[in-house]
Design a protein around this motif. Structure first.
Motif, PDB file in Angstrom:
ATOM      1  N   GLU A  14       0.828  -1.206   0.000  1.00 35.15           N
ATOM      2  CA  GLU A  14       0.000   0.000   0.000  1.00 35.15           C
ATOM      3  C   GLU A  14       0.862   1.257   0.000  1.00 35.15           C
ATOM      4  O   GLU A  14       0.568   2.229  -0.707  1.00 35.15           O
ATOM      5  N   ALA A  17       2.465   1.627  -3.544  1.00 35.72           N
ATOM      6  CA  ALA A  17       1.499   1.941  -4.600  1.00 35.72           C
ATOM      7  C   ALA A  17       1.020   3.384  -4.539  1.00 35.72           C
ATOM      8  O   ALA A  17       0.615   3.953  -5.566  1.00 35.72           O
ATOM      9  N   THR A  18       1.062   3.981  -3.375  1.00 40.67           N
ATOM     10  CA  THR A  18       0.443   5.303  -3.214  1.00 40.67           C
ATOM     11  C   THR A  18       1.436   6.427  -2.953  1.00 40.67           C
ATOM     12  O   THR A  18       1.052   7.592  -2.924  1.00 40.67           O
ATOM     13  N   THR A  20       3.923   9.425  -3.164  1.00 42.07           N
ATOM     14  CA  THR A  20       4.171  10.502  -4.116  1.00 42.07           C
ATOM     15  C   THR A  20       5.369  11.315  -3.635  1.00 42.07           C
ATOM     16  O   THR A  20       5.828  11.177  -2.496  1.00 42.07           O
ATOM     17  N   ASP A 128       7.675  10.490 -10.492  1.00 40.53           N
ATOM     18  CA  ASP A 128       7.194   9.138 -10.197  1.00 40.53           C
ATOM     19  C   ASP A 128       8.361   8.164 -10.036  1.00 40.53           C
ATOM     20  O   ASP A 128       8.296   7.244  -9.215  1.00 40.53           O
ATOM     21  N   ARG A 170       5.380   0.408  -8.657  1.00 42.90           N
ATOM     22  CA  ARG A 170       5.005   1.835  -8.564  1.00 42.90           C
ATOM     23  C   ARG A 170       5.167   2.529  -9.910  1.00 42.90           C
ATOM     24  O   ARG A 170       4.315   3.337 -10.313  1.00 42.90           O
ATOM     25  N   ASP A 173       2.341   1.874 -11.989  1.00 45.89           N
ATOM     26  CA  ASP A 173       1.115   2.421 -11.404  1.00 45.89           C
ATOM     27  C   ASP A 173       0.125   1.320 -11.034  1.00 45.89           C
ATOM     28  O   ASP A 173      -1.085   1.447 -11.212  1.00 45.89           O
ATOM     29  N   PRO A 175      -2.263  -0.826  -8.716  1.00 43.78           N
ATOM     30  CA  PRO A 175      -2.979  -0.630  -7.448  1.00 43.78           C
ATOM     31  C   PRO A 175      -2.365  -1.503  -6.364  1.00 43.78           C
ATOM     32  O   PRO A 175      -1.670  -2.483  -6.649  1.00 43.78           O
ATOM     33  N   SER A 176      -2.627  -1.168  -5.115  1.00 44.99           N
ATOM     34  CA  SER A 176      -1.923  -1.825  -4.011  1.00 44.99           C
ATOM     35  C   SER A 176      -2.153  -3.333  -3.975  1.00 44.99           C
ATOM     36  O   SER A 176      -1.227  -4.100  -3.670  1.00 44.99           O
TER      37      SER A 176
END
Length: 460
Positions: A14, A17-18, A20, A128, A170, A173, A175-176
């Motif tokens: 998680e 994946a998220t 930034t 990214d 990552r 992109d 999702p977790s």
């Protein structure tokens, strides 16, 4: 772990994946960028000067395939999995890649995987890529520090494949939930016995990061296509922690401040191309000779005080005093100390066939004697080594090798790293033009503003 608690791998997925750019502290952001430049540089140097990696890189070229990602320093493009394989192998094979403050190497797996996937995807922003690399470095550091390492596994590859898979996921992109599957799939490439590191005569110690980088890219791409992983990857009854570490891990410490404290911030960047555990002895040797105006010919004996892991670099002693391969030379403490005494530095240019058989270095290496000192054993952080020089006329001088260049106490600056990159790029199999070298340095230093990271790798 409580019966209803989620596996640590879920939380890590998680975060990766998220994450930034905004979540990163200044030091973590800078560390990710510095690791990207450093990894590119040391791989470029390896492409031109390390024989042990050439067969692997040649095989990747012969395999061909879709021209997705660049093999650095070789002027070819291959599928992303094979680019990660070649670049990862080159990134570690000079033992010049970065390391955590506690030892082991994250970036030689993480950066090749992330950049290979970025080229395959196309138009990946620098922001990214930074976030992906920082996530991988953080996961690696958390695993490194909070498992019961017995020194029988090579943690760089055992943990590196998970860190690299998180970074690749990552960049894709994912999702977790999908990224969590990628971590599970990566378990099939989580391997590496310590004999690969400590034994003599093998090339595997220099190329292992290629296997974890390739495995990470494969895992992320398979997860993207729907292959599922392992729910209780780390903490299951037969999961990673029980299988590799006898169940010994600190779950709370591993998850503390996850997503806010990115532990790659402490990454260290080498200025000498040798195993990091040798640098304190190298530094002590150089300083002793300079302080007391000694020449190699003045020396009767050099005593290197060693803990358990330092001693690995001295065993078997005859082979470590006179290594027969460039790979072994970078892991042989008597040879490295003698090299430092003769040249007052340790440089890529010293690791050639002629350098390996330099008579002055070999003669002095024969005078290096290890002295066991249990206070220098490796727990979490490796204590700095100590050196005593005995001269022909009976004088003795001793020094501890703390604060060596590139250590936490004397960290590598951007300017030093840029100069290291220039020197490494100059000996690549296909050296980039001076203009491209400076362009890469500028682009990476301002990476958060770069719209497509392919602009960097296609210059090398």
């Amino acid at each position: 772990m409580a019966a209803d608690a989620r596996d640590v791998s879920r939380s890590m997925a998680e975060m990766a994946a998220t994450v930034t750019l905004d979540a990163l502290s200044g030091p973590a952001l800078e560390a990710a960028k510095m690791s990207i430049l450093d990894t590119l540089g040391v791989a470029l140097a390896a492409s031109g000067v390390e024989p042990a990696v050439q067969g692997l890189v040649d095989l990747v070229g012969e395999d061909g395939g879709r021209a997705e990602s660049t093999v650095w320093g070789r002027g070819i493009r291959v599928p992303a999995t094979n680019a990660a394989f070649a670049n990862g192998a080159m990134a570690h094979c000079l033992d010049f890649d970065d390391q955590t403050p506690w030892g082991q190497h994250a970036s030689s797996s993480v950066v090749p995987a992330a950049l290979a996937v970025a080229e395959r995807v196309g138009t990946v922003r620098g922001a990214d890529l930074i976030a992906a690399v920082a996530a991988g470095q953080d996961i690696f550091a958390r695993l490194r520090c909070h498992v019961g390492w017995r020194k029988d596994w090579n943690l760089s590859s055992v943990a590196g494949v998970y860190a690299a898979a998180a970074a690749a996921g990552r960049v894709l992109d994912l999702p977790s939930t999908t990224l969590h599957h990628a971590l599970g799939i990566a378990s099939q490439q989580s391997a590496g016995i310590a004999e690969v590191i400590t034994g003599t005569g093998s090339d595997l110690r220099c190329v292992y990061a290629g296997f974890s980088a390739r495995g990470a890219v494969t895992a992320a791409l398979l997860a993207q296509r729907g292959l599922t992983g392992v729910e209780m990857l780390f903490e299951g009854p037969y999961g990673v922690f029980n299988t590799y570490f006898g169940g010994r891990h600190d779950r709370d410490a591993m998850l503390a401040d996850l997503g806010t404290d990115f532990r790659g911030a402490g990454t260290l960047y080498k200025l000498w191309p040798s195993v990091g555990t040798s640098h304190s002895h190298i530094h002590a040797t150089i300083e002793l000779l300079a302080e007391h105006h000694l020449e190699p010919e003045d020396i009767d004996e050099i005593r290197v005080f060693v803990g358990d892991y330092h001693d690995v670099m001295c065993t078997p002693l005859d082979a470590r005093r006179a290594p027969e391969t460039l790979v072994d030379a970078k892991f042989s403490l008597p040879f490295l100390v003698a090299l430092a005494a003769v040249h007052r530095s340790v440089r890529v240019a010293h690791f050639t066939d002629a350098g390996l058989h330099d008579a002055r270095v070999r003669s002095l290496a024969a005078k290096v004697t290890p002295v066991l000192d249990a206070s220098l054993d490796w727990k979490l952080e490796l204590p700095p080594g100590r050196v005593e020089v005995v001269t022909n006329d009976g004088r003795k001088f001793q020094r501890e090798g703390s604060d060596y260049p590139g250590s936490q106490q004397a960290p590598t600056s951007w300017d030093q790293l840029a100069q290291k990159f220039r020197e490494c790029a100059a000996v690549a199999a296909h050296p980039p033009t001076p203009a491209n070298v400076e362009s890469v340095i500028d682009l990476v230093r301002d990476l958060e503003s770069v719209p497509d990271v392919a602009a960097i790798v296609r210059r090398v």
